[in-house]
Design an enzyme around this catalytic site. Sequence first.
Site, PDB file in Angstrom:
ATOM      1  NE  ARG A   1      -1.780  -1.309   3.504  1.00  0.00           N
ATOM      2  CZ  ARG A   1      -2.180  -1.580   4.566  1.00  0.00           C
ATOM      3  NH1 ARG A   1      -3.454  -1.238   5.151  1.00  0.00           N
ATOM      4  NH2 ARG A   1      -1.275  -1.849   5.569  1.00  0.00           N
TER       5      ARG A   1
ATOM      6  CE  LYS B   1       5.175 -20.869   9.402  1.00  0.00           C
ATOM      7  NZ  LYS B   1       5.968 -21.812  10.440  1.00  0.00           N
TER       8      LYS B   1
ATOM      9  CG  ASP C   1       6.390 -26.751   4.628  1.00  0.00           C
ATOM     10  OD1 ASP C   1       7.679 -26.598   5.036  1.00  0.00           O
ATOM     11  OD2 ASP C   1       5.694 -27.369   5.383  1.00  0.00           O
ATOM     12  CG  HIS C   2      10.835 -22.187   4.891  1.00  0.00           C
ATOM     13  ND1 HIS C   2       9.841 -21.967   5.511  1.00  0.00           N
ATOM     14  CD2 HIS C   2      12.044 -22.308   5.559  1.00  0.00           C
ATOM     15  CE1 HIS C   2      10.283 -22.161   6.848  1.00  0.00           C
ATOM     16  NE2 HIS C   2      11.711 -22.238   6.945  1.00  0.00           N
TER      17      HIS C   2
ATOM     18  CE  LYS D   1      14.780 -25.938   6.584  1.00  0.00           C
ATOM     19  NZ  LYS D   1      15.773 -24.660   6.840  1.00  0.00           N
TER      20      LYS D   1
ATOM     21  CD  GLU E   1      12.177 -22.060  15.990  1.00  0.00           C
ATOM     22  OE1 GLU E   1      12.417 -20.962  15.279  1.00  0.00           O
ATOM     23  OE2 GLU E   1      11.086 -22.359  16.752  1.00  0.00           O
TER      24      GLU E   1
ATOM     25  CG  ASP F   1       4.812 -21.402  14.025  1.00  0.00           C
ATOM     26  OD1 ASP F   1       4.473 -20.878  12.908  1.00  0.00           O
ATOM     27  OD2 ASP F   1       6.115 -21.209  14.366  1.00  0.00           O
TER      28      ASP F   1
ATOM     29  CG  HIS G   1       7.654 -26.330   8.912  1.00  0.00           C
ATOM     30  ND1 HIS G   1       7.568 -26.062   7.590  1.00  0.00           N
ATOM     31  CD2 HIS G   1       7.830 -25.283   9.683  1.00  0.00           C
ATOM     32  CE1 HIS G   1       7.347 -24.418   7.513  1.00  0.00           C
ATOM     33  NE2 HIS G   1       7.420 -24.167   8.806  1.00  0.00           N
TER      34      HIS G   1
ATOM     35  CE  LYS H   1       8.639 -19.952  18.305  1.00  0.00           C
ATOM     36  NZ  LYS H   1       9.515 -19.895  17.128  1.00  0.00           N
TER      37      LYS H   1
HETATM   38  P1  NAP Z   1       4.890  -7.924   7.120  1.00  0.00           P
HETATM   39  O1  NAP Z   1       6.371  -7.518   7.460  1.00  0.00           O
HETATM   40  O2  NAP Z   1       3.820  -7.512   7.981  1.00  0.00           O
HETATM   41  O3  NAP Z   1       4.460  -7.473   5.920  1.00  0.00           O
HETATM   42  C1  NAP Z   1       3.241  -7.098   5.140  1.00  0.00           C
HETATM   43  C2  NAP Z   1       3.345  -6.728   3.899  1.00  0.00           C
HETATM   44  O4  NAP Z   1       1.959  -6.735   3.391  1.00  0.00           O
HETATM   45  C3  NAP Z   1       4.024  -5.355   3.939  1.00  0.00           C
HETATM   46  O5  NAP Z   1       4.665  -5.154   2.547  1.00  0.00           O
HETATM   47  C4  NAP Z   1       2.672  -4.450   3.805  1.00  0.00           C
HETATM   48  O6  NAP Z   1       2.893  -3.317   3.218  1.00  0.00           O
HETATM   49  C5  NAP Z   1       1.593  -5.401   2.950  1.00  0.00           C
HETATM   50  N1  NAP Z   1       0.355  -5.102   3.119  1.00  0.00           N
HETATM   51  C6  NAP Z   1      -0.461  -5.178   4.269  1.00  0.00           C
HETATM   52  N2  NAP Z   1      -1.677  -4.615   4.158  1.00  0.00           N
HETATM   53  C7  NAP Z   1      -1.803  -4.588   2.676  1.00  0.00           C
HETATM   54  C8  NAP Z   1      -2.938  -4.460   1.875  1.00  0.00           C
HETATM   55  N3  NAP Z   1      -3.957  -4.195   2.284  1.00  0.00           N
HETATM   56  N4  NAP Z   1      -2.755  -4.350   0.464  1.00  0.00           N
HETATM   57  C9  NAP Z   1      -1.522  -4.586  -0.068  1.00  0.00           C
HETATM   58  N5  NAP Z   1      -0.284  -4.932   0.754  1.00  0.00           N
HETATM   59  C10 NAP Z   1      -0.521  -4.727   2.151  1.00  0.00           C
HETATM   60  O7  NAP Z   1       4.573  -9.488   6.916  1.00  0.00           O
HETATM   61  P2  NAP Z   1       5.626 -10.725   6.771  1.00  0.00           P
HETATM   62  O8  NAP Z   1       6.432 -10.958   8.179  1.00  0.00           O
HETATM   63  O9  NAP Z   1       6.642 -10.088   5.391  1.00  0.00           O
HETATM   64  O10 NAP Z   1       4.849 -12.074   6.473  1.00  0.00           O
HETATM   65  C11 NAP Z   1       4.250 -12.036   5.071  1.00  0.00           C
HETATM   66  C12 NAP Z   1       3.505 -13.449   5.031  1.00  0.00           C
HETATM   67  O11 NAP Z   1       4.605 -14.349   5.041  1.00  0.00           O
HETATM   68  C13 NAP Z   1       2.718 -14.060   6.069  1.00  0.00           C
HETATM   69  O12 NAP Z   1       1.644 -14.718   5.447  1.00  0.00           O
HETATM   70  C14 NAP Z   1       3.676 -14.523   7.060  1.00  0.00           C
HETATM   71  O13 NAP Z   1       2.665 -15.419   7.758  1.00  0.00           O
HETATM   72  C15 NAP Z   1       4.281 -15.204   6.224  1.00  0.00           C
HETATM   73  N6  NAP Z   1       5.486 -15.686   6.691  1.00  0.00           N
HETATM   74  C16 NAP Z   1       6.513 -14.815   7.228  1.00  0.00           C
HETATM   75  C17 NAP Z   1       7.855 -15.256   7.734  1.00  0.00           C
HETATM   76  C18 NAP Z   1       8.718 -14.342   8.278  1.00  0.00           C
HETATM   77  O14 NAP Z   1       9.598 -14.809   8.404  1.00  0.00           O
HETATM   78  N7  NAP Z   1       8.527 -13.013   8.168  1.00  0.00           N
HETATM   79  C19 NAP Z   1       7.965 -16.546   7.568  1.00  0.00           C
HETATM   80  C20 NAP Z   1       7.022 -17.552   7.054  1.00  0.00           C
HETATM   81  C21 NAP Z   1       5.883 -17.087   6.582  1.00  0.00           C
HETATM   82  P3  NAP Z   1       1.946  -1.790   3.245  1.00  0.00           P
HETATM   83  O15 NAP Z   1       1.583  -1.825   4.852  1.00  0.00           O
HETATM   84  O16 NAP Z   1       2.753  -0.866   2.944  1.00  0.00           O
HETATM   85  O17 NAP Z   1       0.768  -2.300   2.731  1.00  0.00           O
END
Ligand code: NAP
Length: 484
Positions: free
Chosen positions: A51, A148, A177-178, A182, A216, A235, A240, A331
């Site tokens: 956004r 996920k 599923d990363h 691996k 972890e 989780d 996994h 954890k």
């Molecule tokens: P995050 O840091 O909160 O990022 C969310 C992203 O979505 C931001 O770029 C945000 O940008 C965008 N966003 C939010 N609302 C939006 C909307 N209405 N329209 C368009 N874009 C929007 O989340 P994340 O940690 O990267 O996680 C993303 C996904 O990956 C989730 O499903 C999470 O469960 C999964 N995941 C994450 C990790 C990890 O290590 N981080 C690991 C495994 C899985 P704006 O606010 O500018 O819109």
Amino acid sequence: MVSRVIPVDVFDLVIFGGTGDLARRKIIPGLYRRFLANQMPEDSRIIGAARAALTEDAFREQVRAAITEFVPAERQEAAAIDAFLARIAYVAIDATGTNGWATLKAMMRENVVRAFYFSVAPSLFGDIAQRLSDHGIADAWSRIVVEKPFGRDLASAKALNGVLARHFTEAQIYRIDHYLGKETVQNLMAVRFANILFEPLWKAEYVDHVQITVAETVGVNGRGAYYDKSGAMRDMVQNHMMQLLCLIAMEPPYHFDPDAVRDEKLKVIRALKPVSAENIVRGQYAAGEKEGGYLEHSENPASKTESYIALKVNVSNWRWQGVPFYLRTGKRLRARASEIAITFKQPPHAIFDDAKGWHENVLVIRLQPNEGMNLMVMIKEPGPGGMRLMQVPLDMSFAAVLGDQADETPDAYERLIMDVIRGNQTLFMRGDEVEAAWAWTDPIIEGWEARSDRPQVYDPGSSGPEDALMLMHRDGRRWREIKE
Ligand code: NAP
């Protein structure tokens, strides 16, 4: 050794959530590394979408910052980074509104692979799928990548599958599923199905038990609110660890083909028996010297969510009758270590008197750190003085065996993204697999919720709750030590 690079087609990869944590830490650095490996054909583009009203240059600077922070310094070449940034575009878009969709449609090109990575909160998956379809942005060749968690129970997973299926065929949906990306996990399949040595022993007659550990050292830290609604079972185990179990327990597929592999995994999940209360141990870590305990990170001071779980699981089929699979993950444990250990039975008759040195053969598949495999075998202790036995490892540490090539192996995310571009779904979960996994998980969670069980408290830096040790001790077995 020169590594073989399989070419990929020209692509447009749109990353919804391109400014988010996952994109910064994993997706963008991974794409940069594939760019360095010449796997990003000229003309391919990466389009960030979120956004925030960023200019293209401002987003490129975010991409540069992500590379600087998360790619090892020796791979950061100024000219290469500039060339990579030239492939980056950005569109400000609202997944739940109208803003940006016409712009994105205008950016799409004919005759290139279109991939849409949903790296946003799962609550937005349906909105994005709907808008891609409504605006005619996704064509028949497009594919979507879904992060996920895929649902939090069977009902929500079914609902999500239903929403996605309205706009995309199963062949277009890549549920990531990363763990499956691996290197060692794929090697598990190579070891099993490309060698004659192991498969004849891979059954109840010769295997005593299997241990799967994902330990972890970090706690939930800033993710307390999210984690508290999830817990270790949702989780880690439902996805996994279940995938790892499937790869060990499945029958040989007729071919290394996406549906053949996934059909066999699905059969394993369906063969999992319900798990009774005495075969489940849940834990919550206590406060340590420097860091608060689980409850201090949770928004709910009376939370019963588990940061640790150990389970004894049985696969109810001919091959695995009576062979327990012990799973544990948690954890704030003693070390960061993920491994699978297959312990074989002892020979039927002992001809040596040396009872002291008598151990089982164990095949250890190490996922992290120090990826590789170790086969523990018995040999004669060197020197005179009779026949004493000792256990030694036949070590297949990838770093040692493969040298520089091991350094160049893609990490899980980059491999999986390239599989999406190539259209190879083998390492992605199919919708029915995910649903079957929840169908097994749901009654386990409902069981402890109905009993109002509290997790057992364990010390940070330990191996987990005392009861988890007992889970194996009472079977005359013990967990392997958790160490890096
Ligand atoms: P995050 O840091 O909160 O990022 C969310 C992203 O979505 C931001 O770029 C945000 O940008 C965008 N966003 C939010 N609302 C939006 C909307 N209405 N329209 C368009 N874009 C929007 O989340 P994340 O940690 O990267 O996680 C993303 C996904 O990956 C989730 O499903 C999470 O469960 C999964 N995941 C994450 C990790 C990890 O290590 N981080 C690991 C495994 C899985 P704006 O606010 O500018 O819109």
